[in-house]
Enzyme design. Sequence first.
Site, PDB file in Angstrom:
ATOM      1  CG  HIS A 195     -10.687   1.945 104.278  1.00  0.00           C
ATOM      2  ND1 HIS A 195     -10.819   2.085 105.644  1.00  0.00           N
ATOM      3  CD2 HIS A 195     -10.146   0.706 104.082  1.00  0.00           C
ATOM      4  CE1 HIS A 195     -10.361   1.005 106.254  1.00  0.00           C
ATOM      5  NE2 HIS A 195      -9.947   0.152 105.321  1.00  0.00           N
ATOM      6  CB  SER A 241      -6.752   1.217 104.811  1.00  0.00           C
ATOM      7  OG  SER A 241      -5.926   0.095 104.556  1.00  0.00           O
ATOM      8  CE  LYS A 254     -12.834  -1.190 106.184  1.00  0.00           C
ATOM      9  NZ  LYS A 254     -13.352  -2.540 105.882  1.00  0.00           N
TER      10      LYS A 254
END
Length: 440
Positions: free
Chosen positions: A250, A222, A282
């Site tokens: 991610h 990230s 996310k």
Amino acid sequence: MTQGFGLSATARTALLHRLSKRRAEAEAGPAESPGRDLATLPGIRDLEMVREAGEALGLESPYFRPHDGIAGAHSSIGGRDFVNFASYNYLGLNGDARVAAAAKAAIDRHGVSASASRLASGERPVHAALETALAAHYGAEACLAFVSGHATNVTVVGHLLGPRDLVVHDQLIHNSVAEGARLSGARRIAFPHNDWQAAERELIAHRRRHGRALLVIEGHYSMDGDLPALEHFTTLARRHDALLMVDEAHSLGVLGATGRGIAEQCNVAADQVDIWMGTLSKTLSACGGYIAGRQRLIDLLRHSAPGFVYSVGLAPPLAAAALESLHILHAEPWRVAALQANAQLFLSLARAAGFDTGGSAGLGIVPVILGSSVLAARMAAALFEAGVNVQPILFPVVPERSARLRFFLSAEHSAEDIGQAISAMVAARDGAAALRLKAS
């Protein structure tokens, strides 16, 4: 705001003197037992130094700004519209009507909370449905959902390993993994970022002196937006009898042609990874974490992992929102293509404008490395004034020479949004250079 992106020599000297004096006081420690004095808590004085530096530079804190509504590709802050690059809403599913409807239906059926540990009395059908779908996503035998992504890594790593064991991880691994390793008492060794050969050297040197070994990497880092060579890590994990754990926080919905993650991106069979970890906050627009893997592993965690057994179950509306988001991810791969196209556009324009984007793969995360915390903070402030919301990442989160702006792209960003951000960065950089030249 103070004019320019730098400080005069006099102002810089005064600031450094104040900060060094405060640092010396902090290192000296209290003359007596701190007792109930909260000012002596670890980190308090560092926080005060950061605040003092911000005041000296004329900068407002860019953190904890309240958003008026959904934080997507655009967000309203203080009643003003901003192009937003500070959200993990990669596929634009937070705010999607179908996701909201699924969450509302779960509230109508089960209420807002699971109200208890799932082991004790908190199980809901939507939990099993989510876990079954996530297990199928990875071709795994089973999956278990937790209430927090950070807590997932802490409790799983901390529970599976003990003082006789070994954790070998990328030096840029997330804090949650490091905290889990510390909790376990296992020996912890970090290898240089994405260097699988260095990881193997550590395993060669230390593996035989320990019981169980865990090799941990991320699918998409990230801070840098880069990727590991998964095929090499799977090979060396098997060669050295180590469990391989991959944090997909991610990478789910971001990597691979259809968003299935790092395995799809690298064309590696998902069953080559022993422990898949991910978050629901996310791409899946909810909150929580999960572990997918073999049935025996999941059974153990379900009945003994402290962060699951002694925690309330995942809230039903969050489980329903994540499940619906996963269905949409699979049904609408065009969202992944749009995200990746936007990230590539941002990356190419930033590089063409002369910005350092490090090793970003341009798939969802693009850092702009500025090399100075002062410069990064000032650039973020200038962009905010220009209607672009992006967060600076400053020392000590990253080394001072690596201070940066970190851009999270979305499938919902337009080419105009991206162009506005690049233009604002160029204007801020060029304006600062002109002021420095004038001052000299």
